[in-house]
Design an enzyme around this catalytic site. Sequence first.
Site, mmCIF file in Angstrom:
data_model
loop_
_atom_site.group_PDB
_atom_site.id
_atom_site.type_symbol
_atom_site.label_atom_id
_atom_site.label_comp_id
_atom_site.label_asym_id
_atom_site.label_seq_id
_atom_site.Cartn_x
_atom_site.Cartn_y
_atom_site.Cartn_z
ATOM 1 N N ARG A 114 40.898 28.507 -44.357
ATOM 2 C CA ARG A 114 40.610 29.611 -43.443
ATOM 3 C C ARG A 114 39.214 30.185 -43.665
ATOM 4 N NH1 ARG A 114 38.768 32.416 -40.619
ATOM 5 N NH2 ARG A 114 39.473 34.285 -39.531
ATOM 6 N N TYR A 115 38.827 30.321 -44.925
ATOM 7 C CA TYR A 115 37.525 30.885 -45.277
ATOM 8 C C TYR A 115 36.588 29.766 -45.743
ATOM 9 C CZ TYR A 115 40.219 35.214 -45.238
ATOM 10 O OH TYR A 115 41.029 36.259 -44.873
ATOM 11 N N ARG A 118 36.627 28.541 -49.710
ATOM 12 C CA ARG A 118 37.845 28.370 -50.495
ATOM 13 C C ARG A 118 38.993 27.814 -49.660
ATOM 14 N NH1 ARG A 118 36.371 33.381 -49.337
ATOM 15 N NH2 ARG A 118 37.814 35.006 -48.688
ATOM 16 N N CYS A 127 60.217 28.951 -55.173
ATOM 17 C CA CYS A 127 59.992 30.176 -55.941
ATOM 18 C C CYS A 127 61.234 30.439 -56.783
ATOM 19 C CB CYS A 127 59.739 31.374 -55.033
ATOM 20 S SG CYS A 127 58.141 31.370 -54.208
ATOM 21 N N CYS A 131 61.468 36.607 -52.441
ATOM 22 C CA CYS A 131 61.277 38.000 -52.053
ATOM 23 C C CYS A 131 61.530 38.139 -50.558
ATOM 24 C CB CYS A 131 59.856 38.461 -52.403
ATOM 25 S SG CYS A 131 59.448 38.262 -54.148
ATOM 26 N N CYS A 134 58.638 37.913 -47.886
ATOM 27 C CA CYS A 134 57.777 36.732 -47.957
ATOM 28 C C CYS A 134 57.064 36.474 -46.630
ATOM 29 C CB CYS A 134 58.606 35.510 -48.327
ATOM 30 S SG CYS A 134 57.629 33.991 -48.460
ATOM 31 N N ARG A 136 55.496 33.606 -46.037
ATOM 32 C CA ARG A 136 55.427 32.168 -45.817
ATOM 33 C C ARG A 136 56.821 31.563 -45.655
ATOM 34 N NH1 ARG A 136 51.642 30.614 -49.903
ATOM 35 N NH2 ARG A 136 50.044 31.435 -48.510
ATOM 36 N N ASP A 295 53.097 41.831 -44.158
ATOM 37 C CA ASP A 295 52.919 40.990 -42.974
ATOM 38 C C ASP A 295 54.182 40.983 -42.113
ATOM 39 O OD1 ASP A 295 50.293 40.108 -43.628
ATOM 40 O OD2 ASP A 295 51.161 38.741 -45.114
ATOM 41 N N ASP A 332 46.225 41.691 -43.298
ATOM 42 C CA ASP A 332 45.908 40.366 -42.783
ATOM 43 C C ASP A 332 46.115 40.373 -41.277
ATOM 44 O OD1 ASP A 332 45.094 38.065 -44.479
ATOM 45 O OD2 ASP A 332 46.714 38.795 -45.749
ATOM 46 N N LYS A 339 41.445 38.852 -43.438
ATOM 47 C CA LYS A 339 41.721 40.176 -43.990
ATOM 48 C C LYS A 339 40.767 41.224 -43.412
ATOM 49 C CE LYS A 339 43.390 38.437 -48.432
ATOM 50 N NZ LYS A 339 43.210 37.003 -48.086
#
Length: 395
Positions: A114-115, A118, A127, A131, A134, A136, A295, A332, A339
Amino acid sequence: MKFHFPRSPRPESIAESDWNNWTWQLRHSLKTQDDFALHFALNEDEKAAFVGGKELFNVRTTPYYASLAQQGPDGQSLRQILMPHRFEIEEGDQQMLDPLGERVNKAAPRLIHRYSDRVLFLITDICSVYCRFCTRKHFTGQEQAFIRNEEYEQALAYIRSHTGLREVILSGGDPLTVSDKQLDRVLTDLRAIEHVEIIRIGSRMPVVCPMRITGDLVQIMKKHKPVFLMSHFNHPAELTAEAVEALERLVDNGIPVMNQMVLLNGINNHPALVQALNRRLLYLRVKPYYMFQCDPSQGTDHLRTSVEDSLEIQKELWGHLSGLAMPNLSLDIPNGGGKTYLVPNFEVGQEGRTRHYVGWDGVKAEYISPAPEKIRKPDASLYEAEWAHLKSCKA
């Protein structure tokens, strides 16, 4: 002031050697309604989510983290992080399967670009705790312990061929659920790429399974320095003696740790809780980095705070909390917009080059910018090619 970090309430029936073994914690994770019913008195809203939310997102937690969610008022807050709720399967204001637009920015299997400088490398989709907030859910929880070799090689080939990439962020799932041998392989292969300068590992394991941060793991990370560990503590009750030992093992061995928290409705969206968490983290040499707006992924509407509420928290902390302990409030932008920082606005007016401010404690002042003709740019010719190459890296 020195802080008190209590040890987790280990059940007497479980040997200390088992409790403090991370593989034991993962093998004995709570996964089903029956598993959870052995440890919690499930209410009707939770039971409904176990039945109706099976297709939305897996449920799992370690015995260690479950034990924290059984302790008083703070435990009730943590319970909302790990326990499914009927609200997850009800229609909300905004329900997005992929709120960060990661599918749009997928450069190769398991690789998000995306950037410019990186990439995000998803080496696992597992995981140890799923959570409920989440972001994703479109990817996490598919039970592929480690990336397939073909996808792994494709991701590495992309990183090698994009010489403007300077940083690789390992994520998933949780990259610290993979074995030491697998993680060492990933770090070795990335370090062999000359233009990769920084490796980040984003993990919630120091929070939900701190016994994962073994001496052997730390030595692997240290061997491949610089490796940054991005932890995900959301509540001061998550800072147990075990978590403290894990964090100190990392920083004592020269591994920088930075924390990313998420503001969660009814769980931590209060300035007293935010300052308590971040002052304790800073005391442990962990830099509070981000305080994220939750999100709008599917099933999270009841856990999201409003932007106005989050800004009020940030403004309340301003001037009372050291800048070292102040995380960046960030949102985001959905669909891969990246961001954006959210900060209290103390500017009350502008006239030409003069800007008027009222500070957090009511101090009024003005700031006069230099005239445009007085602005000079330094000689950056030695660095311009590097900068241009970095900007051109995004496909």
